[in-house]
Motif scaffolding. Structure first.
Motif, PDB file in Angstrom:
ATOM      1  N   VAL A 184       0.862  -1.185   0.000  1.00  0.00           N
ATOM      2  CA  VAL A 184       0.000   0.000   0.000  1.00  0.00           C
ATOM      3  C   VAL A 184       0.896   1.233   0.000  1.00  0.00           C
ATOM      4  O   VAL A 184       1.969   1.211   0.607  1.00  0.00           O
ATOM      5  CB  VAL A 184      -0.970  -0.009   1.212  1.00  0.00           C
ATOM      6  CG1 VAL A 184      -0.217  -0.003   2.531  1.00  0.00           C
ATOM      7  CG2 VAL A 184      -1.935   1.155   1.159  1.00  0.00           C
TER       8      VAL A 184
ATOM      9  N   VAL B 233      -3.429   7.242  -3.994  1.00  0.00           N
ATOM     10  CA  VAL B 233      -3.074   6.056  -3.211  1.00  0.00           C
ATOM     11  C   VAL B 233      -2.912   4.866  -4.164  1.00  0.00           C
ATOM     12  O   VAL B 233      -3.471   4.850  -5.256  1.00  0.00           O
ATOM     13  CB  VAL B 233      -4.149   5.719  -2.153  1.00  0.00           C
ATOM     14  CG1 VAL B 233      -4.224   6.807  -1.109  1.00  0.00           C
ATOM     15  CG2 VAL B 233      -5.514   5.525  -2.807  1.00  0.00           C
TER      16      VAL B 233
ATOM     17  N   MET C 153      -2.439   0.385  -4.014  1.00  0.00           N
ATOM     18  CA  MET C 153      -2.376  -0.844  -3.210  1.00  0.00           C
ATOM     19  C   MET C 153      -2.483  -2.043  -4.133  1.00  0.00           C
ATOM     20  O   MET C 153      -2.969  -1.929  -5.259  1.00  0.00           O
ATOM     21  CB  MET C 153      -3.490  -0.885  -2.178  1.00  0.00           C
ATOM     22  CG  MET C 153      -4.880  -0.973  -2.755  1.00  0.00           C
ATOM     23  SD  MET C 153      -6.129  -1.259  -1.498  1.00  0.00           S
ATOM     24  CE  MET C 153      -5.656  -2.854  -0.901  1.00  0.00           C
TER      25      MET C 153
ATOM     26  N   PHE D  65      -3.864  -1.421  -7.767  1.00  0.00           N
ATOM     27  CA  PHE D  65      -4.976  -0.481  -7.936  1.00  0.00           C
ATOM     28  C   PHE D  65      -4.463   0.888  -7.503  1.00  0.00           C
ATOM     29  O   PHE D  65      -3.900   1.028  -6.415  1.00  0.00           O
ATOM     30  CB  PHE D  65      -6.149  -0.911  -7.054  1.00  0.00           C
ATOM     31  CG  PHE D  65      -7.232   0.122  -6.955  1.00  0.00           C
ATOM     32  CD1 PHE D  65      -8.156   0.279  -7.968  1.00  0.00           C
ATOM     33  CD2 PHE D  65      -7.310   0.958  -5.851  1.00  0.00           C
ATOM     34  CE1 PHE D  65      -9.149   1.241  -7.880  1.00  0.00           C
ATOM     35  CE2 PHE D  65      -8.296   1.926  -5.758  1.00  0.00           C
ATOM     36  CZ  PHE D  65      -9.223   2.065  -6.775  1.00  0.00           C
TER      37      PHE D  65
END
Lengths: 183, 187
Positions: free
Chosen positions: A117, A137, A139, A159
């Motif tokens: 992550v 973000v 992960m 992702f």
């Protein structure tokens, strides 16, 4: 400010690693494909990047990364006789990812499975549109193994989401990478 | 060590679960068909168009979750059927009942949304222009674009005017015209 936060996190990771007596540091490159998710404005494209993993503990690797994706153009005729093409855009990002390796009897050997992550500063540019510069973000899951004591290969499914206020632009990335551990 | 693994994964999953407001979103393409064809004619040098986004299926489906617009374009084939080289601009008013007598009144009373797009003289080789999607997206005026975004997030009903070069005396026919919107919406 967002870039400052990412840089601070990176500096912190490097600082922590420097304080350890035994640290593994590597440098790697990766490439693959980037697939927009729930986005009619871009299609599948290619991506590449570099990584600098720092093993802080047997169960924790912090990795600085830079990645660039050239997304595919969208084509539409809107029911008329002319087909129009919209630039799919280009995404560039830098940031840090935390990996948690499972498996492998010791570092430098065996097959490892690692969820990860991360956090990054993302920039999305598209012809005829304002640039989007926002935090994002990432992960995913990876599978890696050492082909030589210091050379590791990995396959990752990731992702990534660029957070744009209340919404986001999302991508699924699949990459193959190689990392050489220097120390 | 396994506890640390699980703790880390748990925190990551919790963070993503709490982030559903931005993760469950999509960029959805929607198009509003302009009358086909229509003409900016020399009598008043403009064409008034009523735009009701609620007639678009994709817009109706996403209206209650709409956060904004990711991308905009006005597409079509512009043909100068009589007159010198000129330009086409689009103006917008949030008031769907607004009305203007001529192009000069539109320019004075409405807000510029898009343009100018250039077109050659009716007798020249560039009398037919089909703008590219990228090129059109770059022609939006920020003030007019904001009105369009506000309208899209509001009742979706507004008025636009296609205006020829001020003082010009020509006819420009627009075929296969569309307003293209990419909705930024929750899912």
């Amino acid at each position: 400010m967002r870039r400052s936060l990412v840089l601070t996190l990176l500096a912190l990771a490097v600082g922590v690693s420097a304080a350890r007596a035994q640290t593994d540091i590597g440098i790697g490159a990766f490439g693959g494909m980037s697939i927009p998710i729930a986005n009619d404005l871009s299609t599948q494209g290619t991506m590449f990047g570099v990584r600098v993993p720092v093993r802080l503990a047997p169960w924790m690797v912090i990795e600085a990364f830079y990645a660039n994706s050239a997304l595919g153009d969208a084509e539409e005729d809107f029911g008329g006789p002319t087909t129009f093409t919209r630039d799919g855009g280009e995404v560039s990002a830098f940031g840090a990812t935390a990996l948690i390796p499972f498996g492998g009897s010791e570092f430098g050997s065996g097959l490892r499975f690692f969820p990860f992550v991360g956090l990054g500063s993302y920039s999305l540019t598209r012809d005829g549109a304002d640039d989007i510069d926002d935090m994002g973000v990432n992960m995913g899951l990876g599978l890696g193994f050492f082909v030589m004591p210091k050379l590791a290969l990995d396959l990752r499914g990731e992702f990534a989401a660029i957070i744009t206020d209340d919404t986001s632009q999302k991508f699924g990335n699949v990459t193959l990478g190689a990392t050489w551990f220097i120390f | 060590m396994k506890k640390l693994h699980l703790l880390f994964l748990g925190v990551a999953m919790l963070a993503l679960t709490g982030a559903d407001c931005f993760l469950t979103s999509a960029q959805v393409l929607a198009t509003f068909d302009l009358p086909n064809p229509f003409t900016i004619d020399a009598s008043n040098n403009m064409e008034e168009l009523d735009v009701d986004l609620t007639t678009i299926e994709e817009y109706k489906d996403n209206k209650d979750k709409l956060k904004g617009l990711t991308d905009l374009a006005i597409l079509g084939t512009f043909t100068n059927t009589s007159g010198p080289a000129g330009t086409v601009e689009v103006y917008i008013s949030a008031d769907e009942n607004a009305s203007f007598a001529n192009a000069a009144a539109v320019v004075a009373g409405a807000t510029k949304l898009w343009g100018p797009a250039s077109i050659g003289p009716s007798t020249g080789p560039n009398n037919v222009v089909t703008l590219g999607w990228d090129e059109s997206a770059a022609l939006f005026n920020s003030a007019g674009k904001q009105i369009l975004i506000d309208e899209a997030k509001g009742d979706g009903h507004f008025k636009i005017w296609m205006v020829g070069t001020p003082g010009g005396t020509y006819n420009i026919r627009v075929d296969d015209g569309f307003i293209v919107l990419v909705l930024d919406a929750g899912v």
